[in-house]
Design a protein around this motif. Structure first.
Motif, PDB file in Angstrom:
ATOM      1  N   VAL A  13      21.728  18.761 -23.820  1.00 35.48           N
ATOM      2  CA  VAL A  13      20.887  18.689 -22.626  1.00 35.48           C
ATOM      3  C   VAL A  13      21.252  19.855 -21.726  1.00 35.48           C
ATOM      4  CG1 VAL A  13      20.259  17.327 -20.605  1.00 35.48           C
ATOM      5  CG2 VAL A  13      20.772  16.174 -22.767  1.00 35.48           C
ATOM      6  N   GLU A  35      26.339  17.063 -23.724  1.00 40.34           N
ATOM      7  CA  GLU A  35      25.836  16.459 -24.939  1.00 40.34           C
ATOM      8  C   GLU A  35      25.802  14.955 -24.770  1.00 40.34           C
ATOM      9  OE1 GLU A  35      27.073  16.939 -29.180  1.00 40.34           O
ATOM     10  OE2 GLU A  35      27.096  19.049 -28.579  1.00 40.34           O
ATOM     11  N   TYR A  36      24.778  14.332 -25.311  1.00 49.58           N
ATOM     12  CA  TYR A  36      24.641  12.881 -25.241  1.00 49.58           C
ATOM     13  C   TYR A  36      24.058  12.400 -26.555  1.00 49.58           C
ATOM     14  CZ  TYR A  36      23.178   8.279 -23.527  1.00 49.58           C
ATOM     15  OH  TYR A  36      23.004   6.920 -23.354  1.00 49.58           O
ATOM     16  N   LYS A  37      24.788  11.539 -27.227  1.00 48.14           N
ATOM     17  CA  LYS A  37      24.373  10.980 -28.519  1.00 48.14           C
ATOM     18  C   LYS A  37      23.934  12.064 -29.498  1.00 48.14           C
ATOM     19  CE  LYS A  37      23.176   6.376 -26.921  1.00 48.14           C
ATOM     20  NZ  LYS A  37      22.158   5.314 -26.892  1.00 48.14           N
ATOM     21  N   ILE A  62      16.595  10.226 -24.192  1.00 49.17           N
ATOM     22  CA  ILE A  62      17.302  10.251 -25.485  1.00 49.17           C
ATOM     23  C   ILE A  62      17.454   8.844 -26.026  1.00 49.17           C
ATOM     24  CG2 ILE A  62      19.533  10.740 -26.556  1.00 49.17           C
ATOM     25  CD1 ILE A  62      19.647  13.241 -24.674  1.00 49.17           C
ATOM     26  N   ASP A  63      17.759   7.887 -25.169  1.00 48.54           N
ATOM     27  CA  ASP A  63      17.865   6.493 -25.609  1.00 48.54           C
ATOM     28  C   ASP A  63      16.562   6.007 -26.234  1.00 48.54           C
ATOM     29  OD1 ASP A  63      20.519   6.290 -24.813  1.00 48.54           O
ATOM     30  OD2 ASP A  63      20.045   5.350 -22.884  1.00 48.54           O
ATOM     31  N   ARG A 118      19.271  11.073 -20.292  1.00 47.44           N
ATOM     32  CA  ARG A 118      19.867  10.018 -21.106  1.00 47.44           C
ATOM     33  C   ARG A 118      18.826   8.941 -21.450  1.00 47.44           C
ATOM     34  NH1 ARG A 118      24.318  10.814 -17.283  1.00 47.44           N
ATOM     35  NH2 ARG A 118      25.969  11.927 -18.402  1.00 47.44           N
ATOM     36  N   HIS A 119      18.017   8.588 -20.483  1.00 42.44           N
ATOM     37  CA  HIS A 119      16.964   7.583 -20.697  1.00 42.44           C
ATOM     38  C   HIS A 119      15.996   8.042 -21.800  1.00 42.44           C
ATOM     39  CE1 HIS A 119      14.012   4.510 -19.776  1.00 42.44           C
ATOM     40  NE2 HIS A 119      13.099   5.459 -19.650  1.00 42.44           N
ATOM     41  N   ILE A 148      15.881  19.186 -23.727  1.00 43.48           N
ATOM     42  CA  ILE A 148      16.687  18.459 -24.697  1.00 43.48           C
ATOM     43  C   ILE A 148      16.625  19.217 -26.011  1.00 43.48           C
ATOM     44  CG2 ILE A 148      16.964  16.305 -25.980  1.00 43.48           C
ATOM     45  CD1 ILE A 148      15.691  14.868 -23.584  1.00 43.48           C
ATOM     46  N   HIS A 177      22.728  15.045 -28.838  1.00 44.32           N
ATOM     47  CA  HIS A 177      21.658  15.907 -28.329  1.00 44.32           C
ATOM     48  C   HIS A 177      22.191  16.785 -27.201  1.00 44.32           C
ATOM     49  CE1 HIS A 177      18.401  13.871 -30.490  1.00 44.32           C
ATOM     50  NE2 HIS A 177      19.089  12.759 -30.253  1.00 44.32           N
ATOM     51  N   ALA A 223      20.374  13.996 -15.120  1.00 43.19           N
ATOM     52  CA  ALA A 223      21.176  13.507 -16.246  1.00 43.19           C
ATOM     53  C   ALA A 223      20.767  12.093 -16.634  1.00 43.19           C
ATOM     54  CB  ALA A 223      22.660  13.570 -15.896  1.00 43.19           C
ATOM     55  N   ALA A 224      20.521  11.252 -15.652  1.00 50.59           N
ATOM     56  CA  ALA A 224      20.086   9.879 -15.938  1.00 50.59           C
ATOM     57  C   ALA A 224      18.737   9.866 -16.650  1.00 50.59           C
ATOM     58  CB  ALA A 224      20.015   9.072 -14.640  1.00 50.59           C
TER      59      ALA A 224
END
Length: 68
Positions: A15, A9-11, A64-65, A61-62, A32, A13, A57-58
């Protein structure tokens, strides 16, 4: 062919990364939030599965940002 799945999970969301090994290289794709929107690796694959997961993963994250 070998396939592995990783989730994180990231922010807020979810993944899901799927890595697939074919002809000695690992390729990746991800989703996502379980949506049909996903990304796939288009370049040549990685020799190590960990490298494919790190790149996926990078990229996740990009993306999602960009949403936030």
């Amino acid at each position: 062919m070998q396939t592995l799945k990783k989730r994180f999970e990231y922010k807020g969301h979810a993944v899901a990364i799927t890595t697939t090994r074919t002809t000695g290289t690992w390729r990746w794709r991800f989703e996502i939030d379980g949506q049909l929107v996903f990304a796939e690796q288009l370049q040549p694959g990685h020799r190590l599965e960990a490298a494919a997961v790190t790149e996926a993963a990078a990229e996740a994250r990009h993306r999602i940002d960009k949403l936030t």
